[in-house]
Design a protein around this motif. Structure first.
Motif, mmCIF file in Angstrom:
data_model
loop_
_atom_site.group_PDB
_atom_site.id
_atom_site.type_symbol
_atom_site.label_atom_id
_atom_site.label_comp_id
_atom_site.label_asym_id
_atom_site.label_seq_id
_atom_site.Cartn_x
_atom_site.Cartn_y
_atom_site.Cartn_z
ATOM 1 N N HIS A 115 0.811 -1.223 0.000
ATOM 2 C CA HIS A 115 0.000 0.000 0.000
ATOM 3 C C HIS A 115 0.845 1.275 0.000
ATOM 4 O O HIS A 115 0.368 2.323 -0.373
ATOM 5 C CB HIS A 115 -0.953 -0.006 1.193
ATOM 6 N N LEU A 116 2.109 1.194 0.422
ATOM 7 C CA LEU A 116 2.930 2.409 0.486
ATOM 8 C C LEU A 116 3.691 2.673 -0.801
ATOM 9 O O LEU A 116 3.989 3.791 -1.155
ATOM 10 C CB LEU A 116 3.938 2.325 1.636
ATOM 11 N N TYR A 117 4.083 1.594 -1.482
ATOM 12 C CA TYR A 117 4.779 1.745 -2.754
ATOM 13 C C TYR A 117 4.450 0.550 -3.622
ATOM 14 O O TYR A 117 4.070 -0.501 -3.131
ATOM 15 C CB TYR A 117 6.285 1.892 -2.565
ATOM 16 N N SER A 174 7.269 -11.102 3.609
ATOM 17 C CA SER A 174 8.136 -10.633 2.528
ATOM 18 C C SER A 174 7.712 -9.258 2.043
ATOM 19 O O SER A 174 6.586 -8.806 2.320
ATOM 20 C CB SER A 174 8.127 -11.631 1.379
ATOM 21 N N ASP A 175 8.620 -8.597 1.363
ATOM 22 C CA ASP A 175 8.331 -7.264 0.838
ATOM 23 C C ASP A 175 9.233 -7.016 -0.362
ATOM 24 O O ASP A 175 10.270 -7.645 -0.505
ATOM 25 C CB ASP A 175 8.588 -6.193 1.919
ATOM 26 N N MET A 176 8.802 -6.107 -1.235
ATOM 27 C CA MET A 176 9.636 -5.663 -2.329
ATOM 28 C C MET A 176 9.798 -4.166 -2.151
ATOM 29 O O MET A 176 8.804 -3.458 -2.008
ATOM 30 C CB MET A 176 8.955 -5.982 -3.653
ATOM 31 N N GLN A 177 11.043 -3.723 -2.083
ATOM 32 C CA GLN A 177 11.308 -2.317 -1.772
ATOM 33 C C GLN A 177 12.018 -1.639 -2.939
ATOM 34 O O GLN A 177 13.219 -1.795 -3.113
ATOM 35 C CB GLN A 177 12.171 -2.234 -0.505
ATOM 36 N N GLY A 200 18.677 17.156 -5.708
ATOM 37 C CA GLY A 200 18.337 15.774 -6.043
ATOM 38 C C GLY A 200 16.923 15.444 -5.628
ATOM 39 O O GLY A 200 16.284 16.199 -4.888
ATOM 40 N N VAL A 201 16.449 14.301 -6.115
ATOM 41 C CA VAL A 201 15.115 13.854 -5.741
ATOM 42 C C VAL A 201 15.086 12.325 -5.766
ATOM 43 O O VAL A 201 15.841 11.698 -6.515
ATOM 44 C CB VAL A 201 14.049 14.452 -6.696
ATOM 45 N N GLY A 202 14.243 11.738 -4.915
ATOM 46 C CA GLY A 202 14.175 10.280 -4.922
ATOM 47 C C GLY A 202 13.030 9.764 -4.086
ATOM 48 O O GLY A 202 12.315 10.542 -3.445
ATOM 49 N N GLY A 203 12.850 8.462 -4.094
ATOM 50 C CA GLY A 203 11.800 7.846 -3.299
ATOM 51 C C GLY A 203 11.580 6.405 -3.716
ATOM 52 O O GLY A 203 12.268 5.892 -4.599
ATOM 53 N N ARG A 204 10.625 5.763 -3.048
ATOM 54 C CA ARG A 204 10.272 4.381 -3.415
ATOM 55 C C ARG A 204 9.221 4.475 -4.504
ATOM 56 O O ARG A 204 8.023 4.448 -4.228
ATOM 57 C CB ARG A 204 9.743 3.626 -2.196
ATOM 58 N N PRO A 296 3.425 7.312 2.020
ATOM 59 C CA PRO A 296 3.460 6.651 0.712
ATOM 60 C C PRO A 296 4.612 7.139 -0.169
ATOM 61 O O PRO A 296 4.857 8.333 -0.286
ATOM 62 C CB PRO A 296 2.103 7.026 0.095
ATOM 63 N N LYS A 297 5.351 6.170 -0.744
ATOM 64 C CA LYS A 297 6.419 6.410 -1.709
ATOM 65 C C LYS A 297 7.631 7.181 -1.170
ATOM 66 O O LYS A 297 8.504 7.587 -1.931
ATOM 67 C CB LYS A 297 5.886 7.114 -2.960
ATOM 68 N N ALA A 298 7.670 7.431 0.143
ATOM 69 C CA ALA A 298 8.800 8.189 0.682
ATOM 70 C C ALA A 298 10.035 7.291 0.759
ATOM 71 O O ALA A 298 9.940 6.078 0.945
ATOM 72 C CB ALA A 298 8.464 8.731 2.064
ATOM 73 N N ARG A 299 11.208 7.914 0.639
ATOM 74 C CA ARG A 299 12.478 7.191 0.630
ATOM 75 C C ARG A 299 12.688 6.387 1.914
ATOM 76 O O ARG A 299 13.232 5.298 1.904
ATOM 77 C CB ARG A 299 13.617 8.205 0.444
ATOM 78 N N GLY A 300 12.254 6.931 3.042
ATOM 79 C CA GLY A 300 12.478 6.259 4.319
ATOM 80 C C GLY A 300 11.406 5.241 4.686
ATOM 81 O O GLY A 300 11.517 4.564 5.710
#
Lengths: 476, 453
Positions: A115-117, A174-177, A200-204, A296-300
């Protein structure tokens, strides 16, 4: 359906049960088998060309056995039966000298719900060709932004990490990150003077995170603008002064000054400047500090921590009062406090430790412009480049990447090379105003602790802090 | 026996080279490491952690003419090595042409050093002996001063690895390395309850040269208790003494500015400084990859080029940059066999054992020469701008009044510019100890900005 680790590497449930039997003894308090398969691809641009690319695959399993205070850890890069069983045996032999138990039945508790990424990263990272093109566009945009830009460096990295955790009771999760990250660094030159600027920019998330709606072009222009702005920046003043921290990445202040000191391991051992201070006032009543691994979708962000505990939102400081620590299972048990889902590790090579996810301060009520207007003379920090803390004494330091003077309530001349220093348990007591403009950073931060790097976020609304030591080189 | 195994390993890894050539690579080279680690940490007389690990990362760099690609994994199976080649070639096809890309021009033959070129004791180091060493270090630290009540971490590690290099011209070489390390961070308490810590460690390439737990404990405790009662002081401009350990970090910043990539990317504050006097006359700085017992000694670099000792600074004059072959071609210069490499990445220039030669004055004499000044023992943060040399860091240390230590100081920053700081070195201590791969003796810098209250 078979798990990824069974279909790709032949790790069956019965093998897992056998390995758990080798790992867990009668005195075991925590134990887990942590499987990881990571594929990453990174492209870099310099001197106007995308000249290098690297592809990396890693797989392995780390076995951990904790007997009260003692931890045994062993890992293997081979997922064949014998190395797996041997790693489990080595981990147990350290912490638990009694004989091994019988095989443990393994129960699949299921995949994380995602649900988060998302869970389809390989396609969402786009083709290699499309990523090469993004870097070429970054180069062109940065150079077009200002003729003084003489060098552009950019790196675009995509990672897909699959994890499977089997705990001592045989619960399997299990999870996929996924992770994406684009960083642009520009050098501007005028005469003999050269300066840098980075953004810069990034995330999951997939490629849209860094290049959707021309975001990469905006990043390139911003890095160029910062480099050019630094050409005219004055040396920063030195001494005690009032500072205003802008929204977003200056939240690294919370990460270094507060966050590390609230990790449960340091507090359980009594080596943190915050040890034994729950319930005490450690900040101004304007400050509420949160660690949240569920954005949601945050790098951390993480669905599960690296012990399989669901990630959560924890209140660390509430209206100035210290409320809690960041926990893993071992420290939560020893401190008799609830787990918080903050057990994290860099990879299968390491045992997990309590770590931050996204650490930020809740918004206040003031407008950011009013906060700046309230300062007659001070420094405004828009961006820090890095920070470090000595957890035991609480001393910390940050270096500015973008800062300017405040004169008569207005932002004035840019200054460079400003360092901010202070003491963790004291600094937030000096917060006198909190803005309404909470922002999370752009998602490129990595935190190091005991040699392990993990992705994190920080966040902050505009805040005013009184009487902080700023280090600079300007002669007064 | 060992020797035969190493040649078997080289032959096995050669399959990746063969496969890359078959897929169209015009040149390629491979860098692999086979490592074994045993690490233990103790706390309150009990084993807090025992960590055992073996890892075998392998990295392949391929060239298709002027295009290059890299792939890394930990899979030494025939299938894994052919995947490695396929991935590297796939990436290389999509890269842009880079005229400077390629292997070094020369192809000297490489040594294959036997196991006893490193300390064999690091292989299969006994966990019991490791735990006993760490326990005696912790016990010694706790017994040395009543104000030290715990440690933030005390441990011992034994590490061994074998490095392999192969290229498409049929060259292959390998050498072993070993390290042993003891560390502790005593925590001392003031009467107010405030705490201070001072980390200290010793690392050696052979077990026989590792300092005893008592020696490491004594220094760690000395460094911790001298911080008790530290306070902030007034801002100002004063002379600054960098204790040897902190002085080494200044040499680290020099290193960053003389390495290939920072030069061709024009991101070095020493870009125009070759053959210029950047330190006072008399200062000598060497990069010595052949140093016996050196923590960063290497018989050949990450591109298989034989290494040699090099004067970086001679009589205060910058005499040499450190370049890998790519940087040398970009700069139109000659390589210095300085390519550092890990299996995961491309070769890139790095220092080996970089150190400033010792001077003649004792640290005590240097302190005595300062009327009012700051003696820096620890630095915090990464406040150095590599492009401009601007320097601003958090600092902990001792205040000097009339040539004597007056009291400990913390929560300060020191600022300046590295160019000025290098030129401003007024005294060099006689206390060079090659404790790390980058080392310097005690240094006195004429004046820096100190910020506190």
């Amino acid at each position: 359906m078979k798990t990824l680790f069974e279909s790709r590497f032949g790790v069956t449930e019965s093998l897992l049960g056998q390995a758990l039997g080798e790992l867990v003894g009668s005195g075991t308090s925590e134990a887990d088998l942590y499987f990881e398969y990571t594929v990453s691809e990174s492209l870099s641009l310099e001197n106007g060309i995308v000249r290098s690319a690297s592809h990396q695959t890693r797989q392995g399993m780390g076995a951990r056995c904790v007997n009260d205070l003692e931890t045994g850890y062993a890992f293997t890069e081979s997922l064949d039966a014998e190395p797996l069983l041997s790693a489990a045996r080595v981990a147990r032999s350290v912490a638990e000298r009694k004989s091994a138990a019988d095989p443990v039945a393994v129960k699949r508790t299921g995949e994380s719900k995602g649900h988060l990424y998302g869970a389809l990263p390989l396609e969402s990272f786009g083709t290699l060709e499309s990523r090469v093109k993004i870097l070429q566009e970054v180069d062109a945009a940065a150079r077009a932004a200002d003729p003084r830009v003489v060098q552009v460096m950019a790196t675009l990295a995509c990672t897909a990490k699959w994890i499977q955790i089997v705990d001592r009771n045989g619960q399997m999760l299990s999870d996929m990150q996924p992770m994406i990250r684009l960083v642009v660094n520009c050098i501007a030159q005028e005469g003999a003077k050269r300066e840098t600027g980075a953004e810069g920019v990034g995330g999951r998330d997939g490629l849209t995170r860094v290049a959707g709606e021309g975001r990469h072009l905006a990043l390139a222009r911003e890095a160029a603008r910062l480099a050019v702005e630094n050409l005219s920046a004055a040396d920063a003043p030195a001494g005690l002064m009032t500072v205003v921290l802008g929204p977003g990445s200056p939240g690294i202040l919370l990460h270094e000054a507060i966050g590390h000191g609230l990790e449960a391991d340091f507090n359980r051992k009594g080596t943190s400047a915050f040890a034994g201070r729950i319930g005490q006032v450690v900040a101004s009543p304007l400050c509420t500090v949160i660690d949240d691994g569920t954005i949601p979708k945050a790098r951390g962000s993480i669905h599960l921590d690296d012990e399989g505990t669901p990630s959560s939102r924890s209140i660390l400081i509430e209206k100035g009062v210290l409320r809690g620590y960041l926990q893993d299972r071992q420290n939560a048990r020893l401190l008799k406090m609830p787990v918080t889902g903050n057990a994290r590790r860099e990879s299968f090579e390491f045992a997990p430790m309590p770590r931050m996810t996204a650490t930020f301060m809740l918004a206040g009520e003031e407008s950011p412009t009013d906060i700046i207007r309230s300062v007659d003379r001070g420094i405004y920090f828009a961006k820090f480049s890095s920070g470090q803390v000595d957890i035991t004494s609480g001393n910390f330091v940050f270096t500015s990447a973008q800062a300017c003077l405040i004169e008569g309530g207005k932002l004035a001349r840019p200054v460079k090379n400003a360092t901010l220093t202070g003491n963790g348990p004291e600094i937030l007591k000096r917060v006198s105003r909190v803005g309404s403009d909470l922002e999370l950073d752009t998602g490129i931060g990595t935190c190091g602790k005991a040699g392990q790097m993990v992705p994190v976020n920080t966040g902050l609304p505009t805040i005013r802090v009184d009487g902080v030591t700023v280090g600079g080189t300007a002669r007064s | 026996m060992e020797k035969r195994m190493d040649s078997q390993d080289l032959k096995l890894l050669g399959k990746a080279i063969d496969e890359a050539k078959r897929l169209g690579a015009t040149a390629c080279d491979l860098f692999a490491v086979s490592a074994e680690t045993l690490e233990t940490q103790v706390r309150d007389g009990r084993i807090e952690k025992l960590h055992r690990a073996e890892s075998r990362p392998v990295g392949l760099r391929v060239f298709l003419g002027n295009r290059s690609g890299l792939a890394a994994s930990s899979d030494w199976s025939a299938e894994g090595l052919s995947d490695l080649a396929a991935n590297a070639v796939r990436l290389a096809r999509l890269m842009q042409e880079d005229a400077a890309a390629g292997l070094p021009k020369e192809s000297p033959s490489l040594p294959s050093l036997p196991d006893d070129a490193a300390d064999p004791k690091a292989r299969g180091f006994s966990p019991e002996e490791a735990m006993a060493l760490a326990k005696s270090l912790e016990a010694a630290a706790l017994a040395m001063d009543p104000r030290v009540k715990t440690t933030g971490g005390t441990g011992f590690a034994a590490f061994r690895q074998r490095v392999y290099y192969l290229d498409s011209r049929g060259r292959a070489g390998t050498y072993p390395q070993s390290y042993f390390s003891l560390w502790t961070s005593p925590v001392a308490f003031e009467e107010t309850g405030a705490m201070q810590t001072g980390h200290w460690h010793h690392t050696a390439t052979t077990f026989a040269k590792l300092e005893s737990p008592e020696m490491v404990a004594r220094e760690a405790v000395r460094r911790t208790v001298r911080r008790l009662g530290a306070r902030k002081i007034a801002s100002g401009r004063v002379p600054v003494i960098f204790e040897a350990e902190a002085a080494g970090s200044l040499l680290g910043h020099l290193a960053g500015a003389i390495l290939g990539p920072s030069l061709y990317m024009k991101s070095s504050f020493l870009l125009e400084s070759l053959e210029k006097r950047i330190f006072p006359a008399g200062i000598e700085i060497l990069d010595d990859p052949g140093l016996a017992g050196g923590l960063a000694s290497r018989p050949f670099d990450g591109e298989g080029m034989p290494t040699a000792k090099r004067a970086v600074v001679e009589d205060g004059v910058l005499k040499s940059f450190l370049l890998d072959s790519y940087a040398a071609r970009r700069l139109g210069s000659t390589g210095t066999a300085s390519a550092g490499r890990s299996p995961e990445g491309a070769p890139s220039a790095s220092t080996s054992n970089l150190y400033m030669k010792a001077g003649t004055r004792t640290p005590r004499e240097i302190v005595l020469s300062v009327k009012r000044g700051f003696y820096v023992t620890e630095l915090l943060g990464m406040g150095v701008n590599p492009v401009t040399g601007d320097y601003s860091k958090g600092a902990v240390g001792l205040w000097i009044e009339g040539g004597e230590f007056a009291h400990p100081v913390q929560e300060m920053t020191i600022s300046g510019n590295l160019k000025g700081m290098f030129q401003g070195i007024q005294a060099v201590g006689n206390d060079l100890a090659l404790r790390g791969s980058i080392a310097a003796p005690t240094l006195l810098v004429d004046e820096m900005t100190l910020a506190g209250t």
